[in-house]
Design an enzyme around this catalytic site. Structure first.
Site, PDB file in Angstrom:
ATOM      1  N   SER A 198     -45.280  99.990  67.169  1.00 19.78           N
ATOM      2  CA  SER A 198     -44.744  99.118  66.043  1.00 19.78           C
ATOM      3  C   SER A 198     -43.288  99.296  66.311  1.00 19.78           C
ATOM      4  O   SER A 198     -42.781  99.863  67.289  1.00 19.78           O
ATOM      5  CB  SER A 198     -44.865  99.840  64.587  1.00 19.78           C
ATOM      6  N   ARG A 199     -42.533  98.406  65.499  1.00 18.17           N
ATOM      7  CA  ARG A 199     -41.068  98.326  65.524  1.00 18.17           C
ATOM      8  C   ARG A 199     -40.418  99.394  64.748  1.00 18.17           C
ATOM      9  O   ARG A 199     -39.198  99.596  65.054  1.00 18.17           O
ATOM     10  CB  ARG A 199     -40.547  96.870  64.973  1.00 18.17           C
ATOM     11  N   TYR A 231     -42.162  99.395  71.443  1.00 16.97           N
ATOM     12  CA  TYR A 231     -43.216  98.779  72.438  1.00 16.97           C
ATOM     13  C   TYR A 231     -42.809  99.317  73.669  1.00 16.97           C
ATOM     14  O   TYR A 231     -44.043  99.446  74.335  1.00 16.97           O
ATOM     15  CB  TYR A 231     -43.080  97.197  72.088  1.00 16.97           C
ATOM     16  N   LYS A 267     -55.537  85.560  69.818  1.00 19.41           N
ATOM     17  CA  LYS A 267     -55.330  83.940  69.836  1.00 19.41           C
ATOM     18  C   LYS A 267     -53.862  83.539  69.217  1.00 19.41           C
ATOM     19  O   LYS A 267     -53.598  84.194  68.192  1.00 19.41           O
ATOM     20  CB  LYS A 267     -56.360  83.373  69.318  1.00 19.41           C
TER      21      LYS A 267
END
Length: 322
Positions: free
Chosen positions: A34-35, A56, A95
């Protein structure tokens, strides 16, 4: 199920659903990124993940990771897929897999160069119902394929600050819900459409609010797609031949369809389980890795991205980062 070490990049809502699916299948979620480390640690604790990363890039350098599931907004997919491949990881990405054809073409070249698997987490490509329905169409049961029609409308709040309408985040109906409609369409068409006619109504932020798309391929099959982000429409797909037609309601994760023949008689088809949509994606991804090829669905993703890129070119809608 292959014992692969999965990593989840972007622990949002769909990532939580994905993590539950992996756990239900007795798979291994080795890492989550996560950030912020706090969010990653919370996710790791809830879904029994061994490693939590607040960066990341740091996570992708972990050599124990075999495959990365990417569930960030699609505006970031390209950079995270490239980073994953550069760190020798297979990739299953939500997607729309990228924003345009140029991005996806580059990803495919890099994956081939490094002999890695890339696939799109597009439910339509992986649900058992659709695999069975394609066999029905190819068997000639509904005759010669003539027309595919798809509608998808989602009434989002009229809020220019919402991510769905944010041009910096590649907002708009086409890349959000249109990718489902076009994936449904291309899944059944015999060949890639070469003729595209389209019109669009833009939202105040300059993204596509609603549109109509007409396609035709070299086999004289046609498709009509209607999309809107400010009105509710049924998620309805119809595949029509000269002997009958197939109707699929709530098609993105469908488990039921109806064939209606010319005399009015009907046949019900049921396959798979809507609740296990992500299970099927995981199963297929692991099969692709084992077989060293995701061609059966990656080619569809490439075709759909080509269509969406051409449609946006015709509209003149370009995202700031392109």
């Amino acid at each position: 199920m292959m014992k692969l070490n999965w990593a989840i990049l972007g622990p949002g809502t769909i990532a939580a659903e994905f993590a539950e699916a992996v756990n239900e299948m007795n798979g291994i979620i080795y890492a989550v990124g996560s950030r912020t480390l706090e969010k990653a640690e919370q996710f790791a604790k809830k879904y029994h993940v061994e490693k939590a990363y607040g960066d990341y890039e740091e996570m992708l350098q972990d050599e124990k990771i075999d495959v990365v599931y990417i569930s960030t907004p699609h505006s970031n997919h390209y950079e995270y897929i490239i980073q994953s491949l550069e760190n020798n990881k297979h990739v299953l990405c939500e997607k729309a897999i990228t924003v345009n054809s140029k991005q996806l073409d580059e990803i495919v070249r890099l994956a081939e160069e490094k002999q890695l698997i890339v696939a799109e987490a597009m439910t339509i490509y992986h649900m058992p119902l659709f695999k069975q329905l394609r066999e029905v169409v190819q068997s000639g049961k509904i005759g010669t394929l003539k027309m595919v029609t798809v509608s998808f409308g989602s009434c989002k709040e009229n809020d220019a600050s919402n991510r769905f309408f944010n041009k910096d985040l590649a907002g708009g109906a086409l890349l959000d819900i249109g990718t489902y409609a076009l994936s449904f369409t291309r899944f059944f068409l015999t060949s890639q459409p070469h003729e595209i006619i389209t019109t669009v109504k833009e939202f105040e932020t300059g993204v596509d609010e609603q549109s109509g798309i007409v396609l035709k391929n070299g086999d004289n099959e046609m498709a009509v797609i209607t999309l809107t982000m400010r009105a509710k429409m049924p998620k309805l797909g119809v595949v029509a031949g000269d002997l009958g037609y197939i109707t699929v309601e709530n098609f993105p994760r469908a488990q039921k369809a109806t064939i209606t023949y010319l005399d009015g008689s009907q046949e019900k088809i049921e396959a798979g389980d809507t609740a296990k949509a992500l299970h099927y994606e995981i199963e297929d991804m692991e099969k692709y890795i084992q077989n060293k090829s995701s061609k059966e669905t990656l080619d569809l993703s490439l075709d759909v991205m080509d269509i969406m890129t051409e449609v946006r070119n015709k509209w003149g809608i370009v995202y700031p980062f392109e």
